[in-house]
Design a protein around this motif. Structure first.
Motif, mmCIF file in Angstrom:
data_model
loop_
_atom_site.group_PDB
_atom_site.id
_atom_site.type_symbol
_atom_site.label_atom_id
_atom_site.label_comp_id
_atom_site.label_asym_id
_atom_site.label_seq_id
_atom_site.Cartn_x
_atom_site.Cartn_y
_atom_site.Cartn_z
ATOM 1 N N THR A 70 46.853 -2.344 15.097
ATOM 2 C CA THR A 70 46.447 -1.776 16.390
ATOM 3 C C THR A 70 45.719 -2.795 17.273
ATOM 4 O O THR A 70 45.536 -2.552 18.464
ATOM 5 C CB THR A 70 45.547 -0.533 16.217
ATOM 6 O OG1 THR A 70 44.272 -0.918 15.670
ATOM 7 C CG2 THR A 70 46.197 0.498 15.315
ATOM 8 N N LEU A 71 45.301 -3.935 16.690
ATOM 9 C CA LEU A 71 44.642 -4.975 17.492
ATOM 10 C C LEU A 71 45.544 -5.487 18.609
ATOM 11 O O LEU A 71 45.064 -5.936 19.649
ATOM 12 C CB LEU A 71 44.246 -6.162 16.600
ATOM 13 C CG LEU A 71 42.865 -6.149 15.946
ATOM 14 C CD1 LEU A 71 42.721 -7.347 15.020
ATOM 15 C CD2 LEU A 71 41.753 -6.145 16.982
ATOM 16 N N PHE A 72 46.858 -5.420 18.410
ATOM 17 C CA PHE A 72 47.806 -5.980 19.375
ATOM 18 C C PHE A 72 47.921 -5.143 20.646
ATOM 19 O O PHE A 72 48.449 -5.621 21.662
ATOM 20 C CB PHE A 72 49.185 -6.141 18.726
ATOM 21 C CG PHE A 72 49.213 -7.155 17.620
ATOM 22 C CD1 PHE A 72 49.259 -8.509 17.895
ATOM 23 C CD2 PHE A 72 49.153 -6.745 16.296
ATOM 24 C CE1 PHE A 72 49.275 -9.455 16.878
ATOM 25 C CE2 PHE A 72 49.180 -7.671 15.264
ATOM 26 C CZ PHE A 72 49.238 -9.031 15.560
ATOM 27 N N TYR A 73 47.446 -3.911 20.626
ATOM 28 C CA TYR A 73 47.601 -3.070 21.812
ATOM 29 C C TYR A 73 46.400 -2.153 22.062
ATOM 30 O O TYR A 73 46.453 -1.281 22.915
ATOM 31 C CB TYR A 73 48.864 -2.209 21.688
ATOM 32 C CG TYR A 73 48.910 -1.361 20.430
ATOM 33 C CD1 TYR A 73 48.322 -0.098 20.390
ATOM 34 C CD2 TYR A 73 49.522 -1.840 19.281
ATOM 35 C CE1 TYR A 73 48.353 0.672 19.237
ATOM 36 C CE2 TYR A 73 49.563 -1.080 18.120
ATOM 37 C CZ TYR A 73 48.983 0.175 18.111
ATOM 38 O OH TYR A 73 49.011 0.932 16.962
ATOM 39 N N THR A 80 37.789 -2.137 17.924
ATOM 40 C CA THR A 80 38.784 -2.220 16.863
ATOM 41 C C THR A 80 38.427 -3.332 15.884
ATOM 42 O O THR A 80 38.524 -3.157 14.662
ATOM 43 C CB THR A 80 40.187 -2.475 17.451
ATOM 44 O OG1 THR A 80 40.511 -1.417 18.349
ATOM 45 C CG2 THR A 80 41.233 -2.536 16.348
ATOM 46 N N LYS A 81 38.033 -4.472 16.426
ATOM 47 C CA LYS A 81 37.630 -5.599 15.571
ATOM 48 C C LYS A 81 36.459 -5.217 14.664
ATOM 49 O O LYS A 81 36.472 -5.515 13.460
ATOM 50 C CB LYS A 81 37.251 -6.803 16.437
ATOM 51 C CG LYS A 81 36.836 -8.030 15.636
ATOM 52 C CD LYS A 81 36.457 -9.176 16.564
ATOM 53 C CE LYS A 81 35.147 -8.879 17.276
ATOM 54 N NZ LYS A 81 34.661 -10.049 18.082
ATOM 55 N N GLN A 82 35.463 -4.529 15.229
ATOM 56 C CA GLN A 82 34.304 -4.123 14.437
ATOM 57 C C GLN A 82 34.691 -3.098 13.376
ATOM 58 O O GLN A 82 34.190 -3.143 12.240
ATOM 59 C CB GLN A 82 33.214 -3.546 15.348
ATOM 60 C CG GLN A 82 31.903 -3.242 14.622
ATOM 61 C CD GLN A 82 31.350 -4.439 13.889
ATOM 62 O OE1 GLN A 82 31.191 -5.524 14.460
ATOM 63 N NE2 GLN A 82 31.054 -4.267 12.608
ATOM 64 N N ARG A 83 35.598 -2.186 13.718
ATOM 65 C CA ARG A 83 36.072 -1.193 12.746
ATOM 66 C C ARG A 83 36.758 -1.891 11.564
ATOM 67 O O ARG A 83 36.538 -1.541 10.399
ATOM 68 C CB ARG A 83 37.017 -0.213 13.431
ATOM 69 C CG ARG A 83 37.597 0.863 12.537
ATOM 70 C CD ARG A 83 36.539 1.859 12.043
ATOM 71 N NE ARG A 83 35.801 2.436 13.123
ATOM 72 C CZ ARG A 83 36.223 3.429 13.912
ATOM 73 N NH1 ARG A 83 37.415 3.961 13.697
ATOM 74 N NH2 ARG A 83 35.452 3.909 14.865
ATOM 75 N N ILE A 84 37.552 -2.894 11.862
ATOM 76 C CA ILE A 84 38.264 -3.641 10.818
ATOM 77 C C ILE A 84 37.281 -4.400 9.930
ATOM 78 O O ILE A 84 37.389 -4.374 8.699
ATOM 79 C CB ILE A 84 39.284 -4.616 11.446
ATOM 80 C CG1 ILE A 84 40.407 -3.839 12.133
ATOM 81 C CG2 ILE A 84 39.853 -5.566 10.396
ATOM 82 C CD1 ILE A 84 41.299 -4.701 13.006
ATOM 83 N N GLY A 288 38.973 2.731 16.445
ATOM 84 C CA GLY A 288 37.643 2.659 17.039
ATOM 85 C C GLY A 288 37.601 2.827 18.542
ATOM 86 O O GLY A 288 36.531 2.761 19.147
ATOM 87 N N ALA A 289 38.754 3.067 19.153
ATOM 88 C CA ALA A 289 38.831 3.085 20.619
ATOM 89 C C ALA A 289 38.738 4.479 21.213
ATOM 90 O O ALA A 289 39.131 4.691 22.369
ATOM 91 C CB ALA A 289 40.136 2.421 21.064
ATOM 92 N N ILE A 290 38.215 5.459 20.474
ATOM 93 C CA ILE A 290 38.241 6.843 20.926
ATOM 94 C C ILE A 290 37.576 7.040 22.281
ATOM 95 O O ILE A 290 38.078 7.788 23.129
ATOM 96 C CB ILE A 290 37.597 7.783 19.874
ATOM 97 C CG1 ILE A 290 37.773 9.243 20.265
ATOM 98 C CG2 ILE A 290 36.153 7.425 19.607
ATOM 99 C CD1 ILE A 290 39.192 9.715 20.333
#
Length: 379
Positions: A70-73, A80-84, A288-290
């Motif tokens: 999902t990082l790609f979009y 998202t990075k922090q969630r990963i 993480g982008a909610i």
């Protein structure tokens, strides 16, 4: 055996320090629990990073890889990075702790360590908790936790106390009643309805699935007595809870609150999902982008207060299926092992996740780690 003992003690230290995951130290980066976790990594390093992979490890790795995709979009790259990163950190703990064989005595020690996590949390709340609108909360700058999440820490001790009430020893029953008094008082004082439901559900599951005696009548009579004792404990505690706080638990208050706007947020999520194209329905808008997902669709920038709803939007159907598979794995393995305490606690966290976002909730991760320690039965 010597290396295994070091790891056991490292896990014990991590478990009893769970509440310090919400303690932030000004001169340190992140919570104190992150640094306690280094003892687990150190114990793993002393055994030259020995490695054993379980089916749960594989499922969790797939879960992380789906997030990486999902990082790609993603609509929020940093989130998202922090969630990963958070999930990779837990994945490392899973690998480290799951690469040993544990004796039943060690498993019992670790079970009691989880119970002590509940006890220590209750003590911290009673000592450091502050009153807000009559509710007892952890809300200082250094020590802060949402009241719903706070009750998740009490699941270990609550189910253990219910288990104790099922025992034959009088001393064990008395201690279990005292412990139950502590958790119910903390739960009611916090005014958390979600916390109340998760504790009741976990306790109910334990009573339903446990069967310590082959005599059907005797076993169910014991369960009936446990229910009566729990009701008695609640009656004893009620006079010590402010009326304004108690009123939050009435049926009328629960209905009129509309889930504290949760139902509205869930409705937004369903609408967004329905209107999304097939790609976003399958793979979401970014882990993480909610908040960004809601705001980009004209809604308030908030979380959905439901783990499954959020995962459906963030990672789509694919991520949701992987996560639900992990939950089923934990439940089925716990049931097959007759580890009814773990089974009940997981059910409690699943109930709590219906009204909260337990993505990086350390107590939930702790029981996942605990179930993953025992590899004798897999599915």
């Amino acid at each position: 055996m010597k290396q295994m003992k070091k790891m056991t003690y490292a896990i014990q230290l991590y478990y009893i320090s769970l509440i310090f995951g919400v303690l932030t130290i000004p001169f340190l980066s992140g919570s104190l629990l992150k640094y306690v976790a280094l003892f687990i990594i150190a114990a793993w390093a002393l055994s030259r990073f020995r490695l054993k992979i379980s089916k749960f490890d594989i499922l969790f790795l797939l879960y992380i890889l789906c997030m990486v995709f999902t990082l790609f979009y993603t609509l929020d790259f940093d989130a998202t990075k922090q969630r990963i990163i958070s999930n990779i950190q837990f994945f490392i703990l899973l690998l480290a702790t799951g690469s040993y064989s544990y004796s039943e005595n060690e498993i019992e020690y670790l079970t009691k360590s989880l119970v002590w996590a509940s006890r220590i949390t209750a003590i911290v709340l009673l000592i450091a908790g502050a009153s807000s609108s009559g509710r007892m909360l952890l809300s200082s700058d250094m020590l802060k936790e949402d009241p719903n999440y706070l009750n998740g820490y009490f699941l270990f001790g609550t189910v253990y106390a219910i288990k104790g009430l099922m025992s034959l020893g009088i001393r064990k029953k008395i201690l279990s009643i005292a412990e139950l008094l502590l958790y119910i008082y903390c739960c009611l004082s916090s005014g958390s309805r979600g916390g109340m439901f998760c504790l009741i559900f976990a306790s109910s599951v334990y009573l339903i699935v446990s069967n310590d005696n082959k005599n059907f009548l005797k076993n169910n009579l014991k369960k009936f007595m446990v229910i009566l004792l729990a009701i008695l404990v609640v009656i004893m505690i009620i006079p010590f809870i402010p009326e304004d706080v108690l009123s939050r638990f009435t049926f009328t208050a629960i209905i009129e609150s509309n889930g504290t706007h949760r139902y509205e947020f869930w409705g937004w999520a369903v609408s967004i999902f329905k209107e999304s194209n097939i790609f976003h329905q399958l793979f979401g808008y970014g882990a993480g982008a909610i908040r960004s997902i809601f705001s980009m669709n004209g809604y308030l920038s908030v979380v959905a207060h439901n783990l499954y709803v959020e995962q459906l939007l963030e990672g789509g159907v694919v991520l949701s299926i992987i996560y639900i598979s992990m939950m089923f794995y934990l439940l089925i393995v716990s049931y097959k092992r007759k580890d009814y305490m773990s089974l009940s606690i997981i059910c409690g966290f699943i109930m709590l996740s219906l009204s909260t976002s337990l993505y990086a909730f350390k107590p939930f991760w702790a029981i996942m780690m605990f179930v993953n320690l025992r590899r004798k039965i897999e599915i």
